[in-house]
Design a protein around this motif. Structure first.
Motif, short mmCIF file in Angstrom:
data_model
loop_
_atom_site.label_atom_id
_atom_site.label_comp_id
_atom_site.label_asym_id
_atom_site.label_seq_id
_atom_site.Cartn_x
_atom_site.Cartn_y
_atom_site.Cartn_z
N LYS A 56 0.83 -1.20 0.00
CA LYS A 56 0.00 0.00 0.00
C LYS A 56 0.87 1.25 0.00
O LYS A 56 0.64 2.19 -0.76
CB LYS A 56 -0.92 -0.01 1.23
CG LYS A 56 -1.93 -1.14 1.25
CD LYS A 56 -2.91 -1.03 0.11
CE LYS A 56 -3.96 -2.13 0.21
NZ LYS A 56 -4.91 -2.08 -0.94
N ALA A 57 1.87 1.29 0.88
CA ALA A 57 2.74 2.46 0.96
C ALA A 57 3.55 2.64 -0.31
O ALA A 57 3.76 3.76 -0.79
CB ALA A 57 3.67 2.33 2.17
N LEU A 58 4.00 1.54 -0.88
CA LEU A 58 4.79 1.62 -2.11
C LEU A 58 3.96 2.11 -3.28
O LEU A 58 4.43 2.88 -4.12
CB LEU A 58 5.39 0.24 -2.43
CG LEU A 58 6.54 -0.17 -1.51
CD1 LEU A 58 6.79 -1.65 -1.61
CD2 LEU A 58 7.81 0.61 -1.84
N GLU A 59 2.70 1.69 -3.35
CA GLU A 59 1.83 2.15 -4.42
C GLU A 59 1.63 3.66 -4.34
O GLU A 59 1.63 4.36 -5.35
CB GLU A 59 0.48 1.44 -4.34
CG GLU A 59 0.54 -0.03 -4.76
CD GLU A 59 -0.78 -0.74 -4.49
OE1 GLU A 59 -1.74 -0.07 -4.07
OE2 GLU A 59 -0.84 -1.97 -4.69
N VAL A 60 1.48 4.19 -3.12
CA VAL A 60 1.31 5.62 -2.95
C VAL A 60 2.59 6.35 -3.32
O VAL A 60 2.56 7.38 -4.01
CB VAL A 60 0.93 5.94 -1.49
CG1 VAL A 60 0.95 7.45 -1.24
CG2 VAL A 60 -0.44 5.38 -1.17
N THR A 106 1.44 12.08 -7.78
CA THR A 106 0.34 12.90 -8.28
C THR A 106 -0.98 12.47 -7.66
O THR A 106 -1.82 13.30 -7.31
CB THR A 106 0.26 12.79 -9.81
OG1 THR A 106 1.51 13.19 -10.38
CG2 THR A 106 -0.83 13.70 -10.35
N ALA A 107 -1.16 11.16 -7.51
CA ALA A 107 -2.37 10.66 -6.87
C ALA A 107 -2.42 11.07 -5.41
O ALA A 107 -3.47 11.43 -4.87
CB ALA A 107 -2.45 9.14 -7.00
N LEU A 108 -1.26 11.05 -4.74
CA LEU A 108 -1.20 11.47 -3.35
C LEU A 108 -1.57 12.94 -3.23
O LEU A 108 -2.33 13.34 -2.33
CB LEU A 108 0.22 11.24 -2.81
CG LEU A 108 0.48 11.73 -1.38
CD1 LEU A 108 -0.44 11.04 -0.39
CD2 LEU A 108 1.94 11.50 -1.01
N ARG A 109 -1.05 13.77 -4.12
CA ARG A 109 -1.36 15.20 -4.10
C ARG A 109 -2.86 15.42 -4.30
O ARG A 109 -3.48 16.24 -3.60
CB ARG A 109 -0.57 15.91 -5.20
CG ARG A 109 -0.96 17.36 -5.42
CD ARG A 109 -0.17 17.99 -6.56
NE ARG A 109 -0.73 19.26 -6.94
CZ ARG A 109 -0.49 20.40 -6.32
NH1 ARG A 109 0.32 20.42 -5.28
NH2 ARG A 109 -1.04 21.53 -6.73
N ALA A 110 -3.45 14.70 -5.26
CA ALA A 110 -4.88 14.84 -5.52
C ALA A 110 -5.70 14.47 -4.29
O ALA A 110 -6.69 15.15 -3.95
CB ALA A 110 -5.28 13.98 -6.71
N ALA A 111 -5.31 13.41 -3.61
CA ALA A 111 -6.05 12.98 -2.41
C ALA A 111 -5.93 14.02 -1.29
O ALA A 111 -6.90 14.31 -0.59
CB ALA A 111 -5.52 11.63 -1.94
#
Length: 399
Positions: free
Chosen positions: A198-202, A207-212
């Motif tokens: 999970k942490a590696l995917e983030v 960009t996905a982390l920023r959007a969230a």
């Protein structure tokens, strides 16, 4: 684009869910994602345009409420989907494992028909890196005894595959964690009690982390806490964050307000925890019981505030209330009142002395910066000092 695959008709019955064999060679160009899962059932699937299923099949379909007339292409898609749902990326990894021979490995025996990762990628219409990620995932699973080794696999061979849930632990976690950065992320994830994948995917998709963070207050709150924890051990990040705040007017103002509120809360907390008050002149004396009780009441209200609530207004009210009580206590105590005024006078005298000592008379003589009002101000100051000295002498004689 949907690609339908026709499963093999020669799969042995009773072997369980397997991946259907495929012909070696250029046929692979039709499957850019390596997806040709096996038929989970050993029964034969009718080809497009052929007659529909048997009477028994029709009866089963009627029993399931779907009707007897299913398009064979839909049936294949559904069954392929079922295989992929159970096996996940293992269906793709098997195709790589049984067909790819990375460069440098000898082409002997059954390996003669295998191709390089680059050639396989060209046939599949994807990158060699993607092929090798599947190759490495299978390799590590083989080391753990979950799947057969490459050497025993031949092109087109089917084997029983692990569950889909196991795939990410090899494809995402172990491959990404091979770097120092990945190992650090995996270790931190395990310390937090979550799966490293999970942490590696983030981490692999900032960009996905920023959007969230931008869209979700809960994610932003978690990110804030993580940044604060990291800054405790990362001086470079501390400096970078401080610089960013100092260059943003709204943030700089917010920090100043929070610092002011924190100072006021600290003033109240000191009275409660140390039992002392600090007078306006800077004296530190024992706090009267009334002031200490009031400080405890206000501090309990401040401690009950949630992180999302603004503490500034509450801190200001607590500070003003306690400060007024301190000033009142000073005025009502004759000895404390005299000491307070004496301390205030000394403070003012020290400030005036320090300012006068900073005057550089050499510059007045050398740079010719003299102005008439300078002398007038010094003469007025001299007169005020003389008056002060006379008053102090009279007070000394009287005492």
């Amino acid at each position: 684009m949907t690609i339908a695959f026709t499963p093999s008709e020669s799969a042995p019955a009773g072997t369980g869910p397997v991946v259907v064999p495929e012909p070696a060679g250029p046929v692979m160009a039709e499957e850019p994602e390596f997806w040709e899962p096996s038929d989970p059932e050993p029964e034969e699937i009718p080809a497009p345009g052929a007659a529909h299923g048997s009477r028994d099949d029709d009866a089963d379909a009627d029993t399931n409420g779907h009707g007897p007339d299913h398009d064979p292409v839909v049936v294949r898609d559904a069954r392929d989907f079922g295989v992929y749902a159970r096996t996940g990326g293992w269906a793709f990894a098997l195709k790589v494992a049984r067909s790819v021979r990375p460069g440098g490995q000898p082409a002997e025996g059954t390996a003669r028909t295998k191709v390089s990762a680059k050639a396989f990628a060209e046939l599949a219409g994807c990158s060699p890196e993607r092929v090798m990620r599947h190759y490495r995932a299978w390799d590590m699973a083989a080391d753990d005894g979950l799947v057969p080794q490459f050497e025993v696999l031949v092109p087109g061979e089917d084997v029983e595959l692990p569950d889909a849930d196991v795939w990410l632990s090899y494809y995402a976690s172990r491959n990404s964690a091979s770097s120092v950065r990945g190992q650090a992320i995996s270790a931190a994830a395990e310390a937090e009690g979550i799966r490293p994948t999970k942490a590696l995917e983030v981490a692999e998709n900032p960009t996905a982390l920023r959007a969230a963070i931008l869209a979700d207050p809960g994610t932003a709150q978690a990110a804030r806490g993580a940044l604060l924890d990291r800054m405790k051990e990362d001086p470079a990040l501390q400096t970078e964050m401080a610089r960013a705040i100092a260059r943003t007017d709204d943030l700089k103002k917010a920090v100043a307000n929070e610092a002011k509120a924190a100072d006021r809360i600290g003033y109240v907390r000191q009275i409660v925890e140390k039992g002392q008050i600090r007078t306006p002149a800077g004296q530190t004396v024992e706090a009267p019981a009334e002031i200490r009780a009031e400080a405890e009441r206000h501090l309990s209200l401040l401690d009950e505030l949630d992180d999302s609530e603004e503490a500034g207004e509450w801190a200001g009210e607590a500070y003003d209330t306690v400060k007024d009580l301190v000033a009142k206590a000073v005025e009502e105590d004759p000895a404390l009142r005299v000491q307070e005024r004496r301390t205030r006078f000394y403070n003012s005298l020290q400030k005036a002395t320090r300012v006068f000592e900073e005057l550089t008379l050499d510059e007045v003589m050398e740079e010719d910066i003299y102005e008439a009002d300078m002398l007038q101000r010094l003469e007025a100051l001299q007169e005020a000092i003389g008056t002060c000295i006379s008053a102090l002498r009279k007070a000394t004689t009287a005492s």
